[in-house]
Design a protein around this motif. Structure first.
Motif, PDB file in Angstrom:
ATOM      1  N   HIS A  52      47.750 -24.897  11.710  1.00 34.52           N
ATOM      2  CA  HIS A  52      48.068 -25.928  12.010  1.00 34.52           C
ATOM      3  C   HIS A  52      49.769 -25.768  11.811  1.00 34.52           C
ATOM      4  CE1 HIS A  52      48.104 -30.444  11.778  1.00 34.52           C
ATOM      5  NE2 HIS A  52      48.626 -30.427  10.131  1.00 34.52           N
ATOM      6  N   PHE A  53      50.843 -25.204  11.356  1.00 37.49           N
ATOM      7  CA  PHE A  53      52.299 -25.077  11.135  1.00 37.49           C
ATOM      8  C   PHE A  53      52.627 -25.301  12.306  1.00 37.49           C
ATOM      9  CE2 PHE A  53      56.381 -23.359  10.046  1.00 37.49           C
ATOM     10  CZ  PHE A  53      56.795 -24.007   9.312  1.00 37.49           C
ATOM     11  N   LYS A  54      52.108 -24.242  13.034  1.00 34.34           N
ATOM     12  CA  LYS A  54      52.323 -23.212  14.280  1.00 34.34           C
ATOM     13  C   LYS A  54      52.214 -24.651  15.320  1.00 34.34           C
ATOM     14  CE  LYS A  54      52.795 -18.425  13.567  1.00 34.34           C
ATOM     15  NZ  LYS A  54      51.817 -17.458  13.781  1.00 34.34           N
ATOM     16  N   ALA A  55      51.127 -25.631  15.142  1.00 31.55           N
ATOM     17  CA  ALA A  55      50.714 -26.304  15.558  1.00 31.55           C
ATOM     18  C   ALA A  55      51.645 -27.760  15.972  1.00 31.55           C
ATOM     19  CB  ALA A  55      49.237 -26.674  15.700  1.00 31.55           C
ATOM     20  N   MET A  56      52.430 -27.838  14.583  1.00 31.06           N
ATOM     21  CA  MET A  56      53.355 -28.662  15.271  1.00 31.06           C
ATOM     22  C   MET A  56      54.245 -28.268  15.263  1.00 31.06           C
ATOM     23  SD  MET A  56      52.069 -30.889  11.398  1.00 31.06           S
ATOM     24  CE  MET A  56      52.541 -29.443  10.772  1.00 31.06           C
ATOM     25  N   ASP A  57      55.068 -27.328  15.643  1.00 28.41           N
ATOM     26  CA  ASP A  57      56.009 -26.632  16.230  1.00 28.41           C
ATOM     27  C   ASP A  57      55.636 -27.134  17.620  1.00 28.41           C
ATOM     28  OD1 ASP A  57      58.008 -25.384  16.861  1.00 28.41           O
ATOM     29  OD2 ASP A  57      57.951 -23.599  15.703  1.00 28.41           O
ATOM     30  N   PHE A  88      68.385 -34.574   2.638  1.00 30.31           N
ATOM     31  CA  PHE A  88      67.895 -34.837   2.018  1.00 30.31           C
ATOM     32  C   PHE A  88      66.506 -35.840   2.860  1.00 30.31           C
ATOM     33  CE2 PHE A  88      68.775 -33.070  -2.130  1.00 30.31           C
ATOM     34  CZ  PHE A  88      70.108 -32.906  -1.650  1.00 30.31           C
ATOM     35  N   ALA A  89      65.370 -35.270   2.754  1.00 26.49           N
ATOM     36  CA  ALA A  89      64.682 -36.200   2.982  1.00 26.49           C
ATOM     37  C   ALA A  89      63.322 -36.072   2.247  1.00 26.49           C
ATOM     38  CB  ALA A  89      63.861 -35.561   4.527  1.00 26.49           C
ATOM     39  N   TYR A  90      62.248 -37.284   2.819  1.00 31.30           N
ATOM     40  CA  TYR A  90      61.010 -36.721   2.758  1.00 31.30           C
ATOM     41  C   TYR A  90      59.671 -36.212   2.969  1.00 31.30           C
ATOM     42  CZ  TYR A  90      62.070 -41.475   1.484  1.00 31.30           C
ATOM     43  OH  TYR A  90      62.997 -42.759   0.996  1.00 31.30           O
ATOM     44  N   CYS A  91      60.245 -35.883   4.704  1.00 31.22           N
ATOM     45  CA  CYS A  91      59.205 -34.787   5.095  1.00 31.22           C
ATOM     46  C   CYS A  91      60.555 -34.173   6.492  1.00 31.22           C
ATOM     47  CB  CYS A  91      58.095 -35.202   5.257  1.00 31.22           C
ATOM     48  SG  CYS A  91      58.215 -36.383   6.691  1.00 31.22           S
ATOM     49  N   SER A  92      59.815 -33.261   6.859  1.00 26.51           N
ATOM     50  CA  SER A  92      60.725 -32.428   7.559  1.00 26.51           C
ATOM     51  C   SER A  92      60.087 -31.745   9.574  1.00 26.51           C
ATOM     52  CB  SER A  92      61.817 -31.010   7.468  1.00 26.51           C
ATOM     53  OG  SER A  92      62.510 -30.472   8.523  1.00 26.51           O
ATOM     54  N   THR A  93      60.836 -31.154   9.851  1.00 28.15           N
ATOM     55  CA  THR A  93      59.816 -31.135  11.605  1.00 28.15           C
ATOM     56  C   THR A  93      60.452 -28.715  11.192  1.00 28.15           C
ATOM     57  OG1 THR A  93      61.643 -30.585  12.642  1.00 28.15           O
ATOM     58  CG2 THR A  93      60.316 -32.659  12.677  1.00 28.15           C
ATOM     59  N   SER A  94      59.648 -28.365  12.206  1.00 30.43           N
ATOM     60  CA  SER A  94      60.034 -26.969  12.418  1.00 30.43           C
ATOM     61  C   SER A  94      61.184 -26.958  12.667  1.00 30.43           C
ATOM     62  CB  SER A  94      58.887 -26.278  12.828  1.00 30.43           C
ATOM     63  OG  SER A  94      58.883 -27.097  14.524  1.00 30.43           O
ATOM     64  N   MET A  95      61.772 -27.918  13.692  1.00 36.44           N
ATOM     65  CA  MET A  95      63.431 -28.320  13.987  1.00 36.44           C
ATOM     66  C   MET A  95      63.833 -27.861  12.978  1.00 36.44           C
ATOM     67  SD  MET A  95      63.285 -29.003  17.832  1.00 36.44           S
ATOM     68  CE  MET A  95      62.312 -28.182  19.270  1.00 36.44           C
ATOM     69  N   HIS A  96      64.269 -28.823  11.530  1.00 38.54           N
ATOM     70  CA  HIS A  96      65.150 -29.518  10.564  1.00 38.54           C
ATOM     71  C   HIS A  96      64.911 -28.540   9.816  1.00 38.54           C
ATOM     72  CE1 HIS A  96      64.329 -32.787  14.063  1.00 38.54           C
ATOM     73  NE2 HIS A  96      65.367 -33.152  13.394  1.00 38.54           N
ATOM     74  N   TYR A  97      65.731 -28.140   9.300  1.00 38.20           N
ATOM     75  CA  TYR A  97      66.199 -27.647   7.926  1.00 38.20           C
ATOM     76  C   TYR A  97      66.760 -28.631   7.013  1.00 38.20           C
ATOM     77  CZ  TYR A  97      65.467 -23.804  11.034  1.00 38.20           C
ATOM     78  OH  TYR A  97      65.140 -22.725  11.678  1.00 38.20           O
TER      79      TYR A  97
END
Length: 247
Positions: A52-57, A88-97
């Motif tokens: 699932h993690f790779k599917a969101m990349d 600071f964030a609630y959630c992020s993407t694989s493109m963001h740190y």
């Protein structure tokens, strides 16, 4: 090897690749022509997600950049900050740190009947037209909420539906064409509420004309549904920024 000194006030010019800049050189996004004006071709074969993690990349699946407000709001991609600014964030993407922060404002529902007592078996969603600041010329039709409501309320055409098996040993056969006008109203209850907002007036008028809007649902009405879908707005929300200063 001599490493040159770089002044924070005189940083080298940025080579703007857009979103591909955030991906490894060997990733699919770096090896495809990324053009938001040319949407990806629809998937023609069946696929199953096993990671699932790779599917969101988006680096692995460039089509995601066409399908979410977090990316569409920046068009082909922002220029990276030349000064490190922790976010600071609630959630992020694989493109963001981003630095993920714990956040919990959920309250237990006052009206919460047992599953068997909920009579409506359709999949429910109610929400607003949030996702990004919608201006004229922006790609708002690609927003996840716009696509969801349009898909759920489509009445033209057919869709392939897998039929239930008669026994555990029977293989699932090919899908049966089913009219959307019959299937969608029976299985989905998804609309926007109130009126279009987070958009300039001209675009808001277009959205109000193209989509159905209903009143807000109270908790008693929502509690009658067995299935409820949660659809996020942008993948991360900046709520605090500060600059690291090194002495």
């Amino acid at each position: 090897m001599i490493v040159p000194d770089i002044s924070i006030n005189q940083t080298p010019p940025v080579k703007h690749l857009g979103w591909p800049s955030a991906c490894p050189p060997e990733s699919p996004l770096r090896h495809t022509t990324f053009n938001l004006n040319v949407p990806p071709s629809p998937q023609s074969t069946k696929t199953f997600i096993f990671d699932h993690f790779k599917a969101m990349d988006p680096c692995l699946h460039p089509s995601l950049l066409h399908q979410h407000g977090q990316f569409l709001r920046h068009n082909h991609g922002p220029i990276p900050n030349q000064v490190l600014i922790p976010m600071f964030a609630y959630c992020s993407t694989s493109m963001h740190y981003n630095i993920i922060s714990a956040f919990n404002s959920a309250q237990p529902p006052v009206i919460n009947p047992d599953f068997a007592e909920r009579l409506d078996e359709r999949l429910l969603w109610r929400g607003t037209t949030t996702g990004m600041n919608i201006t004229e010329g922006s790609r708002w039709r690609g927003l996840q909420r716009m696509r969801l409501v349009k898909w759920a309320n489509e009445r033209n055409g057919t869709v392939s539906v897998l039929q239930p098996r008669k026994s555990r040993n029977e293989r699932v056969g090919p899908g049966k064409p089913t009219r959307k006008a019959r299937l969608n109203p029976a299985m989905l209850d998804m609309t926007f509420v109130n009126k279009a907002h987070q958009c300039v007036s001209a675009v808001c008028e277009t959205i109000d004309e193209e989509f159905e809007f209903r009143r807000y649902q109270d908790q008693a009405a929502a509690a009658n549904y067995k299935y409820i879908l949660d659809v996020s707005t942008p993948l991360y929300f900046k709520f605090l920024q500060f600059v690291l200063i090194t002495f």
